[in-house]
Motif scaffolding. Sequence first.
Motif, PDB file in Angstrom:
ATOM      1  N   ASP A  97     -23.597 -10.624  -5.750  1.00 52.40           N
ATOM      2  CA  ASP A  97     -23.275 -11.642  -4.744  1.00 52.40           C
ATOM      3  C   ASP A  97     -24.266 -12.804  -4.776  1.00 52.40           C
ATOM      4  OD1 ASP A  97     -21.094 -10.194  -3.886  1.00 52.40           O
ATOM      5  OD2 ASP A  97     -22.121  -9.284  -2.171  1.00 52.40           O
ATOM      6  N   ALA A  98     -25.505 -12.492  -5.175  1.00 54.16           N
ATOM      7  CA  ALA A  98     -26.539 -13.531  -5.269  1.00 54.16           C
ATOM      8  C   ALA A  98     -26.556 -14.209  -6.639  1.00 54.16           C
ATOM      9  CB  ALA A  98     -27.908 -12.928  -4.979  1.00 54.16           C
ATOM     10  N   GLY A  99     -25.655 -13.792  -7.542  1.00 51.98           N
ATOM     11  CA  GLY A  99     -25.620 -14.360  -8.880  1.00 51.98           C
ATOM     12  C   GLY A  99     -26.710 -13.856  -9.798  1.00 51.98           C
ATOM     13  N   ALA A 100     -27.370 -12.772  -9.398  1.00 50.19           N
ATOM     14  CA  ALA A 100     -28.456 -12.197 -10.210  1.00 50.19           C
ATOM     15  C   ALA A 100     -27.865 -11.123 -11.121  1.00 50.19           C
ATOM     16  CB  ALA A 100     -29.543 -11.620  -9.317  1.00 50.19           C
ATOM     17  N   TRP A 101     -27.177 -11.538 -12.158  1.00 52.30           N
ATOM     18  CA  TRP A 101     -26.413 -10.605 -12.981  1.00 52.30           C
ATOM     19  C   TRP A 101     -27.255  -9.657 -13.829  1.00 52.30           C
ATOM     20  CZ3 TRP A 101     -21.740  -9.389 -11.788  1.00 52.30           C
ATOM     21  CH2 TRP A 101     -20.976 -10.289 -11.029  1.00 52.30           C
ATOM     22  N   PRO A 102     -28.405 -10.053 -14.377  1.00 52.73           N
ATOM     23  CA  PRO A 102     -29.221  -9.048 -15.092  1.00 52.73           C
ATOM     24  C   PRO A 102     -29.628  -7.891 -14.186  1.00 52.73           C
ATOM     25  CG  PRO A 102     -29.931 -11.256 -15.681  1.00 52.73           C
ATOM     26  CD  PRO A 102     -28.977 -11.412 -14.523  1.00 52.73           C
ATOM     27  N   GLU A 103     -30.046  -8.228 -12.952  1.00 55.56           N
ATOM     28  CA  GLU A 103     -30.425  -7.184 -11.993  1.00 55.56           C
ATOM     29  C   GLU A 103     -29.214  -6.353 -11.577  1.00 55.56           C
ATOM     30  OE1 GLU A 103     -31.214 -10.349 -11.847  1.00 55.56           O
ATOM     31  OE2 GLU A 103     -33.409 -10.505 -11.771  1.00 55.56           O
ATOM     32  N   ALA A 104     -28.073  -7.012 -11.446  1.00 54.01           N
ATOM     33  CA  ALA A 104     -26.845  -6.283 -11.102  1.00 54.01           C
ATOM     34  C   ALA A 104     -26.508  -5.275 -12.195  1.00 54.01           C
ATOM     35  CB  ALA A 104     -25.683  -7.258 -10.900  1.00 54.01           C
ATOM     36  N   LEU A 105     -26.581  -5.704 -13.448  1.00 53.32           N
ATOM     37  CA  LEU A 105     -26.285  -4.797 -14.562  1.00 53.32           C
ATOM     38  C   LEU A 105     -27.220  -3.595 -14.555  1.00 53.32           C
ATOM     39  CD1 LEU A 105     -24.791  -4.017 -17.143  1.00 53.32           C
ATOM     40  CD2 LEU A 105     -26.360  -5.513 -18.411  1.00 53.32           C
ATOM     41  N   THR A 106     -28.491  -3.831 -14.341  1.00 51.62           N
ATOM     42  CA  THR A 106     -29.453  -2.720 -14.305  1.00 51.62           C
ATOM     43  C   THR A 106     -29.078  -1.716 -13.226  1.00 51.62           C
ATOM     44  OG1 THR A 106     -31.260  -4.087 -15.150  1.00 51.62           O
ATOM     45  CG2 THR A 106     -31.870  -2.120 -13.921  1.00 51.62           C
ATOM     46  N   ALA A 107     -28.738  -2.203 -12.037  1.00 53.50           N
ATOM     47  CA  ALA A 107     -28.364  -1.310 -10.945  1.00 53.50           C
ATOM     48  C   ALA A 107     -27.079  -0.545 -11.265  1.00 53.50           C
ATOM     49  CB  ALA A 107     -28.197  -2.104  -9.651  1.00 53.50           C
ATOM     50  N   PHE A 108     -26.103  -1.221 -11.853  1.00 50.57           N
ATOM     51  CA  PHE A 108     -24.846  -0.543 -12.197  1.00 50.57           C
ATOM     52  C   PHE A 108     -25.068   0.511 -13.279  1.00 50.57           C
ATOM     53  CE2 PHE A 108     -22.538  -4.663 -10.879  1.00 50.57           C
ATOM     54  CZ  PHE A 108     -22.382  -4.206  -9.578  1.00 50.57           C
ATOM     55  N   GLU A 109     -25.954   0.233 -14.233  1.00 54.36           N
ATOM     56  CA  GLU A 109     -26.269   1.227 -15.262  1.00 54.36           C
ATOM     57  C   GLU A 109     -26.989   2.432 -14.651  1.00 54.36           C
ATOM     58  OE1 GLU A 109     -26.642  -1.575 -19.268  1.00 54.36           O
ATOM     59  OE2 GLU A 109     -28.401  -1.281 -17.998  1.00 54.36           O
ATOM     60  N   LEU A 119     -17.323   7.917 -12.866  1.00 57.87           N
ATOM     61  CA  LEU A 119     -17.592   7.129 -14.067  1.00 57.87           C
ATOM     62  C   LEU A 119     -16.542   6.050 -14.301  1.00 57.87           C
ATOM     63  CD1 LEU A 119     -18.875   9.902 -16.477  1.00 57.87           C
ATOM     64  CD2 LEU A 119     -20.187   7.966 -15.593  1.00 57.87           C
ATOM     65  N   LEU A 120     -15.323   6.290 -13.852  1.00 61.27           N
ATOM     66  CA  LEU A 120     -14.299   5.253 -13.989  1.00 61.27           C
ATOM     67  C   LEU A 120     -14.721   3.997 -13.228  1.00 61.27           C
ATOM     68  CD1 LEU A 120     -11.042   7.380 -13.545  1.00 61.27           C
ATOM     69  CD2 LEU A 120     -11.887   6.358 -15.667  1.00 61.27           C
ATOM     70  N   VAL A 121     -15.293   4.191 -12.064  1.00 64.93           N
ATOM     71  CA  VAL A 121     -15.779   3.059 -11.270  1.00 64.93           C
ATOM     72  C   VAL A 121     -17.058   2.497 -11.876  1.00 64.93           C
ATOM     73  CG1 VAL A 121     -16.623   2.337  -9.009  1.00 64.93           C
ATOM     74  CG2 VAL A 121     -14.723   3.959  -9.172  1.00 64.93           C
ATOM     75  N   ALA A 122     -17.993   3.397 -12.215  1.00 64.58           N
ATOM     76  CA  ALA A 122     -19.291   2.950 -12.726  1.00 64.58           C
ATOM     77  C   ALA A 122     -19.151   2.152 -14.020  1.00 64.58           C
ATOM     78  CB  ALA A 122     -20.203   4.156 -12.945  1.00 64.58           C
ATOM     79  N   ASP A 123     -18.288   2.619 -14.926  1.00 61.91           N
ATOM     80  CA  ASP A 123     -18.114   1.904 -16.186  1.00 61.91           C
ATOM     81  C   ASP A 123     -17.470   0.541 -15.965  1.00 61.91           C
ATOM     82  OD1 ASP A 123     -19.303   3.840 -17.729  1.00 61.91           O
ATOM     83  OD2 ASP A 123     -17.449   4.867 -18.207  1.00 61.91           O
ATOM     84  N   TRP A 149     -17.963  -5.308 -15.914  1.00 59.50           N
ATOM     85  CA  TRP A 149     -17.833  -6.531 -15.106  1.00 59.50           C
ATOM     86  C   TRP A 149     -19.107  -7.357 -15.189  1.00 59.50           C
ATOM     87  CZ3 TRP A 149     -19.517  -7.079  -9.582  1.00 59.50           C
ATOM     88  CH2 TRP A 149     -18.980  -8.212  -8.965  1.00 59.50           C
ATOM     89  N   ALA A 150     -20.251  -6.690 -15.058  1.00 59.29           N
ATOM     90  CA  ALA A 150     -21.531  -7.395 -15.166  1.00 59.29           C
ATOM     91  C   ALA A 150     -21.744  -7.936 -16.579  1.00 59.29           C
ATOM     92  CB  ALA A 150     -22.674  -6.477 -14.764  1.00 59.29           C
ATOM     93  N   LEU A 151     -21.366  -7.153 -17.580  1.00 56.22           N
ATOM     94  CA  LEU A 151     -21.510  -7.616 -18.961  1.00 56.22           C
ATOM     95  C   LEU A 151     -20.711  -8.896 -19.196  1.00 56.22           C
ATOM     96  CD1 LEU A 151     -21.271  -4.221 -20.870  1.00 56.22           C
ATOM     97  CD2 LEU A 151     -23.280  -5.712 -20.770  1.00 56.22           C
ATOM     98  N   ARG A 152     -19.493  -8.967 -18.655  1.00 55.69           N
ATOM     99  CA  ARG A 152     -18.692 -10.184 -18.816  1.00 55.69           C
ATOM    100  C   ARG A 152     -19.398 -11.380 -18.179  1.00 55.69           C
ATOM    101  NH1 ARG A 152     -15.165 -12.863 -15.660  1.00 55.69           N
ATOM    102  NH2 ARG A 152     -14.784 -11.155 -14.190  1.00 55.69           N
ATOM    103  N   HIS A 153     -19.931 -11.184 -16.993  1.00 58.42           N
ATOM    104  CA  HIS A 153     -20.609 -12.288 -16.318  1.00 58.42           C
ATOM    105  C   HIS A 153     -21.884 -12.706 -17.042  1.00 58.42           C
ATOM    106  CE1 HIS A 153     -18.319 -13.090 -12.632  1.00 58.42           C
ATOM    107  NE2 HIS A 153     -17.953 -11.823 -12.694  1.00 58.42           N
ATOM    108  N   LEU A 154     -22.439 -11.818 -17.839  1.00 59.59           N
ATOM    109  CA  LEU A 154     -23.625 -12.156 -18.624  1.00 59.59           C
ATOM    110  C   LEU A 154     -23.270 -12.754 -19.984  1.00 59.59           C
ATOM    111  CD1 LEU A 154     -25.798  -9.041 -17.744  1.00 59.59           C
ATOM    112  CD2 LEU A 154     -26.421 -11.430 -17.296  1.00 59.59           C
ATOM    113  N   GLY A 155     -21.970 -12.916 -20.236  1.00 61.49           N
ATOM    114  CA  GLY A 155     -21.537 -13.485 -21.503  1.00 61.49           C
ATOM    115  C   GLY A 155     -21.461 -12.488 -22.640  1.00 61.49           C
ATOM    116  N   ARG A 156     -21.621 -11.217 -22.334  1.00 67.92           N
ATOM    117  CA  ARG A 156     -21.577 -10.177 -23.365  1.00 67.92           C
ATOM    118  C   ARG A 156     -20.152  -9.628 -23.433  1.00 67.92           C
ATOM    119  NH1 ARG A 156     -26.896  -6.809 -21.618  1.00 67.92           N
ATOM    120  NH2 ARG A 156     -26.062  -5.316 -23.143  1.00 67.92           N
ATOM    121  N   LEU A 168     -15.435  -5.920 -23.329  1.00 67.51           N
ATOM    122  CA  LEU A 168     -14.088  -5.602 -23.815  1.00 67.51           C
ATOM    123  C   LEU A 168     -14.016  -4.166 -24.310  1.00 67.51           C
ATOM    124  CD1 LEU A 168     -11.233  -6.569 -24.461  1.00 67.51           C
ATOM    125  CD2 LEU A 168     -12.106  -7.445 -26.653  1.00 67.51           C
ATOM    126  N   GLU A 169     -15.029  -3.731 -25.017  1.00 71.27           N
ATOM    127  CA  GLU A 169     -15.050  -2.358 -25.530  1.00 71.27           C
ATOM    128  C   GLU A 169     -14.999  -1.342 -24.390  1.00 71.27           C
ATOM    129  OE1 GLU A 169     -17.907   0.570 -28.269  1.00 71.27           O
ATOM    130  OE2 GLU A 169     -18.379  -1.561 -28.059  1.00 71.27           O
TER     131      GLU A 169
END
Length: 247
Positions: free
Chosen positions: A163-175, A191-195, A200-207, A212-213
Amino acid sequence: MSLHPSPAEVRRLWDFEDPVASESRLRAAADASTSAVWTTQIARALGLQERTTEALALLDGIAGHDDPVVRAWSTLERGRALRSDGDPEQAERWFAEAVEAARTADLPFLEVDALHMLALVAPPDEALAAHLRALEAARTASDPHTSTWECSILTNIGMTHADAGAWPEALTAFEEARAAALRLPDAEQRLLVADWMVAWALRHLGRRAEALEVQRDLRRRHEAAGTSDPYVEEELAMLGDEGATRS
Protein backbone atom coordinates in the motif's frame (compact mmCIF):
# COMPACT_ATOMS: atom_id res chain seq x y z
CA MET A 1 -11.15 -30.40 32.21
CA SER A 2 -11.84 -26.79 31.25
CA LEU A 3 -15.38 -25.53 31.08
CA HIS A 4 -14.49 -23.71 27.88
CA PRO A 5 -13.37 -24.97 24.46
CA SER A 6 -9.82 -24.21 23.38
CA PRO A 7 -9.19 -21.94 20.38
CA ALA A 8 -8.21 -25.05 18.40
CA GLU A 9 -11.51 -26.75 19.26
CA VAL A 10 -13.40 -23.64 18.20
CA ARG A 11 -11.42 -23.36 14.96
CA ARG A 12 -12.32 -26.90 13.95
CA LEU A 13 -15.98 -25.92 13.63
CA TRP A 14 -15.25 -22.95 11.39
CA ASP A 15 -15.35 -22.61 7.62
CA PHE A 16 -14.92 -18.89 7.06
CA GLU A 17 -16.03 -19.30 3.45
CA ASP A 18 -19.37 -20.65 4.68
CA PRO A 19 -20.55 -18.75 7.77
CA VAL A 20 -24.08 -20.15 7.46
CA ALA A 21 -22.92 -23.76 7.84
CA SER A 22 -20.48 -22.64 10.53
CA GLU A 23 -23.32 -21.00 12.45
CA SER A 24 -25.25 -24.26 12.39
CA ARG A 25 -22.30 -26.23 13.81
CA LEU A 26 -21.62 -23.58 16.43
CA ARG A 27 -25.24 -23.54 17.57
CA ALA A 28 -25.12 -27.33 17.97
CA ALA A 29 -21.96 -26.98 20.06
CA ALA A 30 -23.64 -24.28 22.17
CA ASP A 31 -26.64 -26.54 22.78
CA ALA A 32 -24.32 -29.26 24.07
CA SER A 33 -22.26 -26.97 26.32
CA THR A 34 -22.63 -24.47 29.14
CA SER A 35 -19.75 -22.32 27.84
CA ALA A 36 -20.68 -18.84 26.62
CA VAL A 37 -17.62 -18.96 24.33
CA TRP A 38 -19.85 -20.62 21.74
CA THR A 39 -22.21 -17.63 21.88
CA THR A 40 -19.34 -15.35 20.88
CA GLN A 41 -18.66 -17.52 17.85
CA ILE A 42 -22.30 -17.61 16.81
CA ALA A 43 -22.12 -13.81 16.95
CA ARG A 44 -19.06 -13.91 14.70
CA ALA A 45 -20.86 -16.11 12.21
CA LEU A 46 -23.80 -13.69 12.19
CA GLY A 47 -21.43 -10.78 11.63
CA LEU A 48 -19.92 -12.51 8.60
CA GLN A 49 -23.44 -12.79 7.24
CA GLU A 50 -23.85 -9.00 7.71
CA ARG A 51 -26.37 -9.61 10.50
CA THR A 52 -24.54 -7.24 12.79
CA THR A 53 -27.55 -6.18 14.86
CA GLU A 54 -28.22 -9.81 15.80
CA ALA A 55 -24.52 -10.38 16.50
CA LEU A 56 -24.31 -7.42 18.86
CA ALA A 57 -27.54 -8.43 20.60
CA LEU A 58 -26.06 -11.86 21.33
CA LEU A 59 -22.91 -10.26 22.72
CA ASP A 60 -25.01 -7.87 24.81
CA GLY A 61 -26.56 -10.93 26.41
CA ILE A 62 -23.22 -11.97 27.86
CA ALA A 63 -21.85 -8.47 28.50
CA GLY A 64 -20.33 -8.05 31.93
CA HIS A 65 -19.65 -11.77 32.27
CA ASP A 66 -17.28 -12.26 35.18
CA ASP A 67 -15.43 -15.19 33.59
CA PRO A 68 -12.13 -13.83 32.14
CA VAL A 69 -12.15 -16.37 29.29
CA VAL A 70 -15.63 -15.34 28.16
CA ARG A 71 -14.69 -11.68 28.52
CA ALA A 72 -11.66 -12.17 26.25
CA TRP A 73 -13.70 -13.87 23.54
CA SER A 74 -16.65 -11.48 23.76
CA THR A 75 -14.61 -8.27 23.61
CA LEU A 76 -12.73 -9.57 20.58
CA GLU A 77 -15.91 -10.51 18.73
CA ARG A 78 -17.59 -7.20 19.60
CA GLY A 79 -14.65 -5.43 18.01
CA ARG A 80 -14.91 -7.61 14.91
CA ALA A 81 -18.66 -6.97 14.60
CA LEU A 82 -18.17 -3.22 14.90
CA ARG A 83 -15.37 -3.24 12.31
CA SER A 84 -17.59 -5.17 9.89
CA ASP A 85 -20.32 -2.63 10.55
CA GLY A 86 -18.03 0.21 9.47
CA ASP A 87 -17.05 1.58 12.88
CA PRO A 88 -13.26 1.11 13.11
CA GLU A 89 -12.83 3.65 15.91
CA GLN A 90 -15.14 1.77 18.26
CA ALA A 91 -13.67 -1.52 17.05
CA GLU A 92 -10.18 -0.32 17.97
CA ARG A 93 -11.29 0.31 21.55
CA TRP A 94 -12.67 -3.21 21.88
CA PHE A 95 -9.65 -4.86 20.24
CA ALA A 96 -7.36 -3.06 22.70
CA GLU A 97 -9.53 -4.29 25.56
CA ALA A 98 -9.47 -7.81 24.09
CA VAL A 99 -5.65 -7.82 24.12
CA GLU A 100 -5.63 -7.12 27.85
CA ALA A 101 -8.50 -9.53 28.54
CA ALA A 102 -6.72 -12.34 26.67
CA ARG A 103 -3.54 -11.72 28.65
CA THR A 104 -5.49 -11.85 31.90
CA ALA A 105 -7.14 -15.11 30.82
CA ASP A 106 -3.79 -16.57 29.66
CA LEU A 107 -5.06 -17.07 26.10
CA PRO A 108 -2.06 -16.26 23.87
CA PHE A 109 -3.84 -17.31 20.67
CA LEU A 110 -6.63 -14.81 21.37
CA GLU A 111 -4.12 -12.15 22.39
CA VAL A 112 -2.40 -12.41 19.01
CA ASP A 113 -5.77 -12.50 17.25
CA ALA A 114 -6.71 -9.25 19.01
CA LEU A 115 -3.31 -7.69 18.22
CA HIS A 116 -3.69 -8.62 14.56
CA MET A 117 -7.18 -7.08 14.47
CA LEU A 118 -5.89 -3.97 16.26
CA ALA A 119 -3.31 -3.58 13.48
CA LEU A 120 -6.01 -3.80 10.82
CA VAL A 121 -7.84 -0.77 12.26
CA ALA A 122 -4.71 1.24 13.09
CA PRO A 123 -4.08 4.56 11.27
CA PRO A 124 -1.88 4.07 8.18
CA ASP A 125 1.17 5.62 9.85
CA GLU A 126 0.84 3.24 12.80
CA ALA A 127 -0.19 0.07 10.96
CA LEU A 128 3.25 -1.40 10.28
CA ALA A 129 4.37 -1.06 13.90
CA ALA A 130 1.10 -2.63 15.04
CA HIS A 131 1.53 -5.58 12.68
CA LEU A 132 5.09 -6.07 13.88
CA ARG A 133 3.90 -6.17 17.51
CA ALA A 134 1.43 -8.89 16.57
CA LEU A 135 4.16 -10.80 14.72
CA GLU A 136 6.51 -10.63 17.69
CA ALA A 137 3.78 -11.93 19.99
CA ALA A 138 3.05 -14.82 17.62
CA ARG A 139 6.71 -15.76 17.28
CA THR A 140 7.50 -15.65 20.99
CA ALA A 141 4.40 -17.42 22.31
CA SER A 142 5.13 -20.70 24.07
CA ASP A 143 1.87 -22.16 22.74
CA PRO A 144 2.62 -23.72 19.32
CA HIS A 145 -0.96 -23.12 18.14
CA THR A 146 -0.40 -19.37 18.50
CA SER A 147 2.52 -19.47 16.07
CA THR A 148 0.09 -20.38 13.29
CA TRP A 149 -0.76 -16.66 13.15
CA GLU A 150 2.64 -15.92 11.63
CA CYS A 151 1.60 -16.55 8.03
CA SER A 152 -1.45 -14.26 8.16
CA ILE A 153 0.37 -11.47 9.95
CA LEU A 154 3.29 -11.57 7.50
CA THR A 155 0.80 -11.32 4.64
CA ASN A 156 -0.72 -8.25 6.31
CA ILE A 157 2.75 -6.76 6.69
CA GLY A 158 3.36 -7.36 3.00
CA MET A 159 0.09 -5.63 2.14
CA THR A 160 1.03 -2.66 4.31
CA HIS A 161 4.32 -2.30 2.42
CA ALA A 162 2.50 -2.72 -0.89
CA ASP A 163 0.00 0.00 0.00
CA ALA A 164 2.97 2.29 0.64
CA GLY A 165 4.59 1.33 -2.68
CA ALA A 166 7.49 -0.37 -0.90
CA TRP A 167 7.56 -3.41 -3.17
CA PRO A 168 10.97 -4.89 -2.21
CA GLU A 169 9.84 -4.97 1.43
CA ALA A 170 6.45 -6.34 0.38
CA LEU A 171 8.11 -9.18 -1.54
CA THR A 172 10.28 -10.08 1.45
CA ALA A 173 7.23 -10.25 3.72
CA PHE A 174 5.25 -12.33 1.22
CA GLU A 175 8.18 -14.75 0.85
CA GLU A 176 8.37 -15.08 4.63
CA ALA A 177 4.60 -15.69 4.71
CA ARG A 178 5.08 -18.46 2.17
CA ALA A 179 7.76 -20.08 4.32
CA ALA A 180 5.43 -19.87 7.33
CA ALA A 181 2.59 -21.41 5.31
CA LEU A 182 4.70 -24.51 4.67
CA ARG A 183 4.62 -25.26 8.40
CA LEU A 184 0.80 -25.26 8.63
CA PRO A 185 -1.59 -28.24 8.35
CA ASP A 186 -3.50 -26.53 5.52
CA ALA A 187 -0.28 -25.68 3.69
CA GLU A 188 -1.51 -26.35 0.16
CA GLN A 189 -4.46 -23.98 0.43
CA ARG A 190 -2.30 -21.36 2.12
CA LEU A 191 0.35 -21.71 -0.57
CA LEU A 192 -2.13 -20.88 -3.31
CA VAL A 193 -2.57 -17.48 -1.69
CA ALA A 194 1.07 -17.06 -0.68
CA ASP A 195 2.41 -17.83 -4.16
CA TRP A 196 -0.06 -15.42 -5.75
CA MET A 197 1.11 -12.66 -3.41
CA VAL A 198 4.76 -13.36 -4.25
CA ALA A 199 4.04 -13.26 -7.99
CA TRP A 200 2.01 -10.06 -7.60
CA ALA A 201 4.96 -8.37 -5.92
CA LEU A 202 7.35 -9.71 -8.55
CA ARG A 203 5.23 -8.12 -11.30
CA HIS A 204 5.27 -4.77 -9.53
CA LEU A 205 9.05 -5.03 -9.26
CA GLY A 206 9.33 -5.57 -13.01
CA ARG A 207 10.33 -9.21 -12.66
CA ARG A 208 7.65 -10.27 -15.09
CA ALA A 209 9.18 -13.55 -16.29
CA GLU A 210 9.38 -14.84 -12.72
CA ALA A 211 5.86 -13.65 -11.98
CA LEU A 212 4.55 -15.35 -15.11
CA GLU A 213 6.18 -18.64 -14.15
CA VAL A 214 4.56 -18.59 -10.70
CA GLN A 215 1.11 -17.65 -12.03
CA ARG A 216 1.26 -20.39 -14.69
CA ASP A 217 2.17 -22.89 -11.97
CA LEU A 218 -0.79 -21.67 -9.92
CA ARG A 219 -3.11 -22.22 -12.88
CA ARG A 220 -1.79 -25.77 -13.29
CA ARG A 221 -2.37 -26.49 -9.60
CA HIS A 222 -5.90 -25.14 -9.76
CA GLU A 223 -6.64 -27.21 -12.85
CA ALA A 224 -5.32 -30.35 -11.15
CA ALA A 225 -7.62 -29.66 -8.20
CA GLY A 226 -10.61 -28.91 -10.44
CA THR A 227 -10.71 -25.28 -9.29
CA SER A 228 -9.95 -21.91 -10.80
CA ASP A 229 -8.98 -18.46 -9.59
CA PRO A 230 -10.02 -15.34 -11.52
CA TYR A 231 -7.20 -13.40 -9.85
CA VAL A 232 -4.65 -15.80 -11.32
CA GLU A 233 -6.19 -15.36 -14.77
CA GLU A 234 -6.24 -11.58 -14.34
CA GLU A 235 -2.54 -11.55 -13.50
CA LEU A 236 -1.74 -13.87 -16.39
CA ALA A 237 -3.59 -11.56 -18.76
CA MET A 238 -1.62 -8.57 -17.49
CA LEU A 239 1.59 -10.57 -17.92
CA GLY A 240 0.72 -11.33 -21.54
CA ASP A 241 -0.03 -15.02 -21.20
CA GLU A 242 -1.93 -16.08 -24.33
CA GLY A 243 -3.82 -18.79 -22.49
CA ALA A 244 -5.30 -16.44 -19.90
CA THR A 245 -9.05 -15.97 -19.86
CA ARG A 246 -10.39 -12.46 -19.60
CA SER A 247 -13.64 -11.65 -17.81
